[in-house]
Design a protein around this motif. Structure first.
Motif, PDB file in Angstrom:
ATOM      1  N   ILE A  91      92.670  -4.512 -25.537  1.00 19.14           N
ATOM      2  CA  ILE A  91      93.595  -5.348 -24.785  1.00 19.14           C
ATOM      3  C   ILE A  91      94.935  -5.341 -25.505  1.00 19.14           C
ATOM      4  O   ILE A  91      94.993  -5.450 -26.737  1.00 19.14           O
ATOM      5  CB  ILE A  91      93.033  -6.781 -24.618  1.00 19.14           C
ATOM      6  CG1 ILE A  91      93.913  -7.600 -23.685  1.00 19.14           C
ATOM      7  CG2 ILE A  91      92.853  -7.465 -25.951  1.00 19.14           C
ATOM      8  CD1 ILE A  91      93.268  -8.925 -23.259  1.00 19.14           C
ATOM      9  N   TYR A  94     100.305  -9.142 -22.706  1.00 19.71           N
ATOM     10  CA  TYR A  94     100.312 -10.083 -21.582  1.00 19.71           C
ATOM     11  C   TYR A  94     101.434  -9.650 -20.637  1.00 19.71           C
ATOM     12  O   TYR A  94     102.582  -9.485 -21.052  1.00 19.71           O
ATOM     13  CB  TYR A  94     100.548 -11.499 -22.087  1.00 19.71           C
ATOM     14  CG  TYR A  94     100.867 -12.500 -21.000  1.00 19.71           C
ATOM     15  CD1 TYR A  94      99.863 -12.992 -20.172  1.00 19.71           C
ATOM     16  CD2 TYR A  94     102.169 -12.947 -20.804  1.00 19.71           C
ATOM     17  CE1 TYR A  94     100.157 -13.915 -19.180  1.00 19.71           C
ATOM     18  CE2 TYR A  94     102.473 -13.861 -19.816  1.00 19.71           C
ATOM     19  CZ  TYR A  94     101.458 -14.352 -19.008  1.00 19.71           C
ATOM     20  OH  TYR A  94     101.756 -15.251 -18.012  1.00 19.71           O
ATOM     21  N   TYR A 104      96.646  -8.832 -18.330  1.00 21.70           N
ATOM     22  CA  TYR A 104      97.032  -8.058 -19.491  1.00 21.70           C
ATOM     23  C   TYR A 104      96.912  -6.573 -19.158  1.00 21.70           C
ATOM     24  O   TYR A 104      96.169  -6.183 -18.252  1.00 21.70           O
ATOM     25  CB  TYR A 104      96.115  -8.372 -20.682  1.00 21.70           C
ATOM     26  CG  TYR A 104      96.103  -9.827 -21.087  1.00 21.70           C
ATOM     27  CD1 TYR A 104      96.903 -10.289 -22.131  1.00 21.70           C
ATOM     28  CD2 TYR A 104      95.283 -10.745 -20.431  1.00 21.70           C
ATOM     29  CE1 TYR A 104      96.895 -11.633 -22.507  1.00 21.70           C
ATOM     30  CE2 TYR A 104      95.272 -12.088 -20.795  1.00 21.70           C
ATOM     31  CZ  TYR A 104      96.076 -12.527 -21.835  1.00 21.70           C
ATOM     32  OH  TYR A 104      96.059 -13.841 -22.194  1.00 21.70           O
ATOM     33  N   LEU A 115      93.535  -5.962 -17.236  1.00 25.22           N
ATOM     34  CA  LEU A 115      92.482  -6.944 -17.499  1.00 25.22           C
ATOM     35  C   LEU A 115      92.951  -8.279 -16.946  1.00 25.22           C
ATOM     36  O   LEU A 115      94.035  -8.752 -17.285  1.00 25.22           O
ATOM     37  CB  LEU A 115      92.194  -7.072 -18.994  1.00 25.22           C
ATOM     38  CG  LEU A 115      91.651  -5.823 -19.695  1.00 25.22           C
ATOM     39  CD1 LEU A 115      92.762  -5.126 -20.448  1.00 25.22           C
ATOM     40  CD2 LEU A 115      90.517  -6.186 -20.629  1.00 25.22           C
ATOM     41  N   ARG A 116      92.119  -8.883 -16.114  1.00 22.39           N
ATOM     42  CA  ARG A 116      92.462 -10.162 -15.486  1.00 22.39           C
ATOM     43  C   ARG A 116      91.512 -11.233 -16.015  1.00 22.39           C
ATOM     44  O   ARG A 116      90.293 -11.159 -15.830  1.00 22.39           O
ATOM     45  CB  ARG A 116      92.337 -10.050 -13.971  1.00 22.39           C
ATOM     46  CG  ARG A 116      92.898 -11.229 -13.202  1.00 22.39           C
ATOM     47  CD  ARG A 116      92.687 -11.035 -11.712  1.00 22.39           C
ATOM     48  NE  ARG A 116      93.278  -9.797 -11.253  1.00 22.39           N
ATOM     49  CZ  ARG A 116      94.509  -9.691 -10.757  1.00 22.39           C
ATOM     50  NH1 ARG A 116      95.261 -10.757 -10.670  1.00 22.39           N
ATOM     51  NH2 ARG A 116      94.963  -8.529 -10.345  1.00 22.39           N
ATOM     52  N   ASP A 117      92.085 -12.221 -16.697  1.00 16.45           N
ATOM     53  CA  ASP A 117      91.303 -13.325 -17.242  1.00 16.45           C
ATOM     54  C   ASP A 117      90.823 -14.195 -16.090  1.00 16.45           C
ATOM     55  O   ASP A 117      91.625 -14.811 -15.383  1.00 16.45           O
ATOM     56  CB  ASP A 117      92.167 -14.133 -18.203  1.00 16.45           C
ATOM     57  CG  ASP A 117      91.417 -15.286 -18.846  1.00 16.45           C
ATOM     58  OD1 ASP A 117      90.243 -15.498 -18.502  1.00 16.45           O
ATOM     59  OD2 ASP A 117      92.017 -15.987 -19.683  1.00 16.45           O
ATOM     60  N   GLU A 150      83.696  -9.109 -21.812  1.00 21.18           N
ATOM     61  CA  GLU A 150      83.958 -10.371 -22.494  1.00 21.18           C
ATOM     62  C   GLU A 150      84.639 -10.062 -23.820  1.00 21.18           C
ATOM     63  O   GLU A 150      84.134  -9.279 -24.629  1.00 21.18           O
ATOM     64  CB  GLU A 150      82.661 -11.146 -22.734  1.00 21.18           C
ATOM     65  CG  GLU A 150      82.888 -12.503 -23.388  1.00 21.18           C
ATOM     66  CD  GLU A 150      81.600 -13.274 -23.592  1.00 21.18           C
ATOM     67  OE1 GLU A 150      81.592 -14.161 -24.475  1.00 21.18           O
ATOM     68  OE2 GLU A 150      80.617 -12.977 -22.892  1.00 21.18           O
ATOM     69  N   CYS A 154      86.343 -14.834 -23.628  1.00 23.09           N
ATOM     70  CA  CYS A 154      86.948 -14.883 -22.293  1.00 23.09           C
ATOM     71  C   CYS A 154      86.390 -13.763 -21.421  1.00 23.09           C
ATOM     72  O   CYS A 154      86.142 -12.654 -21.903  1.00 23.09           O
ATOM     73  CB  CYS A 154      88.470 -14.740 -22.380  1.00 23.09           C
ATOM     74  SG  CYS A 154      89.280 -16.103 -23.237  1.00 23.09           S
ATOM     75  N   ASN A 155      86.214 -14.053 -20.123  1.00 24.48           N
ATOM     76  CA  ASN A 155      85.732 -13.055 -19.174  1.00 24.48           C
ATOM     77  C   ASN A 155      86.908 -12.371 -18.491  1.00 24.48           C
ATOM     78  O   ASN A 155      87.867 -13.034 -18.074  1.00 24.48           O
ATOM     79  CB  ASN A 155      84.853 -13.718 -18.109  1.00 24.48           C
ATOM     80  CG  ASN A 155      83.562 -14.259 -18.686  1.00 24.48           C
ATOM     81  OD1 ASN A 155      82.763 -13.507 -19.229  1.00 24.48           O
ATOM     82  ND2 ASN A 155      83.374 -15.565 -18.594  1.00 24.48           N
ATOM     83  N   TYR A 156      86.814 -11.042 -18.353  1.00 19.00           N
ATOM     84  CA  TYR A 156      87.883 -10.269 -17.734  1.00 19.00           C
ATOM     85  C   TYR A 156      87.313  -9.325 -16.676  1.00 19.00           C
ATOM     86  O   TYR A 156      86.222  -8.760 -16.859  1.00 19.00           O
ATOM     87  CB  TYR A 156      88.623  -9.413 -18.772  1.00 19.00           C
ATOM     88  CG  TYR A 156      89.373 -10.204 -19.808  1.00 19.00           C
ATOM     89  CD1 TYR A 156      90.703 -10.577 -19.609  1.00 19.00           C
ATOM     90  CD2 TYR A 156      88.750 -10.584 -20.998  1.00 19.00           C
ATOM     91  CE1 TYR A 156      91.396 -11.305 -20.580  1.00 19.00           C
ATOM     92  CE2 TYR A 156      89.436 -11.316 -21.963  1.00 19.00           C
ATOM     93  CZ  TYR A 156      90.753 -11.676 -21.746  1.00 19.00           C
ATOM     94  OH  TYR A 156      91.431 -12.402 -22.692  1.00 19.00           O
TER      95      TYR A 156
END
Length: 338
Positions: A91, A94, A104, A115-117, A150, A154-156
């Motif tokens: 990652i 931002y 991100y 990557l989307r939180d 993960e 955090c899940n992405y």
């Protein structure tokens, strides 16, 4: 690659009376289910497990095989989304924020990604949206989802890379409107994506320029499957949905009569209208006022001298009677002639 001969033999075992074309259709569906781990190759490949061994392991899920053999279309809820090992994901920066969370950019094996939180709330709907995106991933105009991962608790959702700011809505906010030539071109691409989705028995439910990206090389990418559902499942409800999106809804949907392919067609007409005006439907009205206007049969107006064949298509999409709206296949043909 999976052993296609083995897949064919499996399918024949499911239904010995299956016709050749049906067999080929179901083989394509099953091949995808069995190869889902290969979406992120080489990310999720286990070097010590051969493709045939992995295939045998996956097909041991007899309930999944039985349901695929019995249905004409693949139910997205039968499929598990690929989990990408965190050690494979890098990652980086931002780059912005959406209604669903922070976005991100990053890399997987040198491939640029988003990557989307997605947080913890609504995670089932969002993961399901990613699964639907993969079921229909064969369409070039649909954003490809690679899986979930993960990182640091955090899940992405991990997807192919697009610039977060390059939605059609942001482009319209900057340029106000598109040329009719460009509007027809983009409308046709989106219509083809929706035609493909409908053939997979999936209703999109949130067709707006906010959910369409333009890639750096000029490709249209449809997203926004968080509210989507298939005909195999009850309606998916999205608790945090902004009431503002109701301005794109069909009158029968506003009256609580549920979703349908015809509702998607109505919303697509609004999207086409956005492209030539740069505005959102009923921008000067509160949601409840816009709702009343739509239900009572009022529609937006067109700029003077708008290309009439384009206007005629939108008017067909806006028909108050859902049974008289064209299908997405018919709309694709109309736009090709436009």
């Amino acid at each position: 690659m999976c052993d296609s001969g083995l897949v064919i033999r499996l399918l024949m075992a499911f239904n010995a009376d299956m016709k050749y074309q049906e067999l080929m259709d179901k083989m394509n569906q099953l091949m995808w289910v069995l190869c889902i781990e290969a979406i992120c190759l080489p990310v999720s490949t286990q070097q010590d497990v051969s493709p045939t061994e992995r295939l045998n392991k996956l097909i041991s899920k007899s309930d999944l095989a039985r349901k695929i053999g019995e249905s004409n279309k693949l139910d997205p809820d039968l499929i598990q989304l690929v989990t990408i090992p965190s050690r494979k994901v890098c990652i980086k920066n931002y780059i912005g924020e959406s209604a669903l969370g922070k976005i991100y950019d990053g890399e997987i094996a040198g491939r640029k990604i988003n990557l989307r939180d997605i947080g913890d709330h609504e995670i089932s709907n969002i993961k399901r949206a990613a699964i639907i995106s993969n079921v229909i991933r064969h369409c070039d105009y649909i954003l490809r989802i690679y899986g979930v991962c993960e990182l640091n608790g955090c899940n992405y959702i991990v997807s192919e890379y697009v610039s977060h700011t390059n939605t059609l809505r942001n482009i319209l906010n900057t340029n106000k409107q598109l040329s009719i030539r460009r509007a027809v071109e983009y409308s046709l691409c989106i219509a083809q994506a929706l035609e493909y989705i409908h053939k997979c028995n999936i209703i999109h439910k949130d067709i707006r320029t906010n959910n369409v990206y333009l890639t750096s090389d000029g490709y249209i990418k449809l997203t926004g499957f968080e509210m989507s559902r298939s005909k195999f499942n009850p309606t998916v409800r999205f608790a945090n949905m902004d009431s503002f999106v109701k301005k794109w809804w069909a009158p029968e949907k506003l009256l609580g009569k549920g979703d349908s392919f015809a509702c998607d067609v109505y919303s697509f007409g609004n999207l086409m209208w956005e492209l030539i005006t740069g505005d959102v439907p009923f921008a000067n009205y509160m949601t409840n006022e816009a709702t009343y206007k739509i239900i009572s049969g009022q529609r937006e107006t067109f700029p003077q001298n708008t290309f009439q064949p384009y206007v005629d298509i939108i008017i067909k999409c806006w028909n108050h009677n859902p049974n008289q709206r064209p299908s997405m296949s018919e709309l694709t043909e109309m736009l090709e002639r436009c």
